[in-house]
Design a protein around this motif. Structure first.
Motif, PDB file in Angstrom:
ATOM      1  N   PHE A 108       0.802  -1.185  -0.084  1.00 47.87           N
ATOM      2  CA  PHE A 108      -0.029   0.035  -0.152  1.00 47.87           C
ATOM      3  C   PHE A 108       0.825   1.212  -0.220  1.00 47.87           C
ATOM      4  O   PHE A 108       0.448   2.085  -0.657  1.00 47.87           O
ATOM      5  CB  PHE A 108      -1.127  -0.030   1.115  1.00 47.87           C
ATOM      6  N   SER A 109       1.935   1.167   0.654  1.00 49.04           N
ATOM      7  CA  SER A 109       2.704   2.335   0.891  1.00 49.04           C
ATOM      8  C   SER A 109       3.400   2.609  -0.676  1.00 49.04           C
ATOM      9  O   SER A 109       3.371   3.714  -1.070  1.00 49.04           O
ATOM     10  CB  SER A 109       3.870   2.020   1.783  1.00 49.04           C
ATOM     11  N   ARG A 110       3.822   1.648  -1.200  1.00 47.93           N
ATOM     12  CA  ARG A 110       4.364   1.740  -2.440  1.00 47.93           C
ATOM     13  C   ARG A 110       3.291   2.102  -3.564  1.00 47.93           C
ATOM     14  O   ARG A 110       3.585   2.947  -4.426  1.00 47.93           O
ATOM     15  CB  ARG A 110       5.192   0.250  -2.947  1.00 47.93           C
ATOM     16  N   ALA A 111       2.333   1.827  -3.505  1.00 50.55           N
ATOM     17  CA  ALA A 111       1.181   2.250  -4.205  1.00 50.55           C
ATOM     18  C   ALA A 111       0.700   3.632  -4.094  1.00 50.55           C
ATOM     19  O   ALA A 111       0.611   4.618  -5.093  1.00 50.55           O
ATOM     20  CB  ALA A 111      -0.237   1.474  -3.865  1.00 50.55           C
ATOM     21  N   ILE A 112       0.821   4.220  -2.854  1.00 45.58           N
ATOM     22  CA  ILE A 112       0.652   5.667  -2.609  1.00 45.58           C
ATOM     23  C   ILE A 112       1.804   6.481  -3.239  1.00 45.58           C
ATOM     24  O   ILE A 112       1.306   7.342  -3.842  1.00 45.58           O
ATOM     25  CB  ILE A 112       0.473   5.854  -1.172  1.00 45.58           C
ATOM     26  N   THR A 131       8.607  11.566  -4.349  1.00 47.58           N
ATOM     27  CA  THR A 131       8.471  11.183  -3.167  1.00 47.58           C
ATOM     28  C   THR A 131       9.316   9.719  -2.992  1.00 47.58           C
ATOM     29  O   THR A 131       9.130   8.983  -4.055  1.00 47.58           O
ATOM     30  CB  THR A 131       7.045  11.158  -2.683  1.00 47.58           C
ATOM     31  N   VAL A 132       9.903   9.572  -1.750  1.00 49.35           N
ATOM     32  CA  VAL A 132      10.492   8.032  -1.640  1.00 49.35           C
ATOM     33  C   VAL A 132       9.857   7.701  -0.333  1.00 49.35           C
ATOM     34  O   VAL A 132       9.497   8.514   0.701  1.00 49.35           O
ATOM     35  CB  VAL A 132      11.840   8.381  -1.521  1.00 49.35           C
ATOM     36  N   GLU A 133       9.240   6.547  -0.452  1.00 52.01           N
ATOM     37  CA  GLU A 133       8.393   6.047   0.803  1.00 52.01           C
ATOM     38  C   GLU A 133       9.387   5.095   1.599  1.00 52.01           C
ATOM     39  O   GLU A 133      10.016   4.238   0.985  1.00 52.01           O
ATOM     40  CB  GLU A 133       7.148   5.401   0.366  1.00 52.01           C
ATOM     41  N   PHE A 134       9.138   5.016   2.918  1.00 49.08           N
ATOM     42  CA  PHE A 134       9.709   4.166   3.740  1.00 49.08           C
ATOM     43  C   PHE A 134       8.484   3.934   4.850  1.00 49.08           C
ATOM     44  O   PHE A 134       8.316   4.549   5.807  1.00 49.08           O
ATOM     45  CB  PHE A 134      11.106   4.786   4.311  1.00 49.08           C
ATOM     46  N   PHE A 135       7.875   2.677   4.679  1.00 49.34           N
ATOM     47  CA  PHE A 135       6.779   2.466   5.487  1.00 49.34           C
ATOM     48  C   PHE A 135       5.764   3.398   5.474  1.00 49.34           C
ATOM     49  O   PHE A 135       5.241   3.499   4.280  1.00 49.34           O
ATOM     50  CB  PHE A 135       7.268   1.946   6.762  1.00 49.34           C
ATOM     51  N   THR A 146       9.104  10.978   2.273  1.00 45.87           N
ATOM     52  CA  THR A 146      10.144  11.740   1.936  1.00 45.87           C
ATOM     53  C   THR A 146       9.846  12.704   0.642  1.00 45.87           C
ATOM     54  O   THR A 146       9.816  12.023  -0.315  1.00 45.87           O
ATOM     55  CB  THR A 146      11.493  11.541   1.987  1.00 45.87           C
ATOM     56  N   GLN A 147       9.559  13.950   0.587  1.00 48.23           N
ATOM     57  CA  GLN A 147       9.244  14.680  -0.585  1.00 48.23           C
ATOM     58  C   GLN A 147      10.389  15.752  -0.972  1.00 48.23           C
ATOM     59  O   GLN A 147      10.926  16.350  -0.019  1.00 48.23           O
ATOM     60  CB  GLN A 147       8.083  15.432  -0.367  1.00 48.23           C
ATOM     61  N   VAL A 148      10.726  15.728  -2.177  1.00 48.64           N
ATOM     62  CA  VAL A 148      11.964  16.736  -2.531  1.00 48.64           C
ATOM     63  C   VAL A 148      11.376  17.428  -3.597  1.00 48.64           C
ATOM     64  O   VAL A 148      10.954  16.934  -4.387  1.00 48.64           O
ATOM     65  CB  VAL A 148      13.201  16.177  -2.884  1.00 48.64           C
TER      66      VAL A 148
END
Length: 171
Positions: free
Chosen positions: A79-83, A95-99, A103-105
């Motif tokens: 789900f996290s990766r899907a978001i 954005t890079v997801e970790f659980f 993190t947005q840049v």
């Protein structure tokens, strides 16, 4: 070796504006609690706990994904990766997801729009972000992601500084 993406910078942007980066972290509120147990799996979500005061066993039924449950991490990460993928594909948000952290840049020029867009997307798909002041930090030149302070103060000159977050070394 990876893939190189390239494109033309819009004439309305200068290279300095494009390279003037800021970052932030969006955090899902009670992340695992936002994924309900499938009704067919209710029989697998009962936890037995020994109550030492009474010497008896108490039974509890989980109604959401339980941290520590077999394969819970893998299920949640889907789900996290899907978001993160929706944010990238639909809104062009880096954005890079970790659980449960995203993190947005962004270039400073588009930071407010990016924050609003990610928050809107997560709300639209039925999830909830932590909106308390401590968690909902605005974009900044220095921000903490996963225990690391990322410093973009010198990004236009080609430098990014990574260091332990404040208080980490003392601890």
């Amino acid at each position: 070796l990876g893939r190189v993406w390239s494109g033309e910078l819009h004439e309305g942007w200068s290279l300095e504006e494009w390279a003037d980066l800021v970052g932030r972290v969006a955090d899902l509120k009670g992340a695992y609690k936002q994924l309900p147990i499938h009704p067919d799996h209710a029989c697998f979500s009962v936890i037995a706990v020994l109550c030492p005061e009474q010497g008896s066993v108490k039974l509890f039924e989980g109604i959401s994904l339980m941290f520590g449950q077999t394969a819970a991490v893998y299920a949640f990460l889907r789900f996290s990766r899907a978001i993160a993928t929706l944010a990238a594909k639909l809104l062009n948000i880096l954005t890079v997801e970790f659980f449960d952290d995203f993190t947005q840049v962004e270039p400073l020029k588009t930071a407010d729009s990016s924050q609003q867009s990610l928050e809107w997307l997560i709300k639209l798909i039925g999830w909830e972000l932590s909106m308390e002041e401590k968690k909902r930090q605005p974009f900044n030149k220095k921000f903490v992601s996963l225990g690391i302070e990322i410093d973009f103060e010198q990004i236009v000159a080609g430098w990014v500084t990574l260091r332990n977050k404040p208080g980490r070394l003392e601890a």
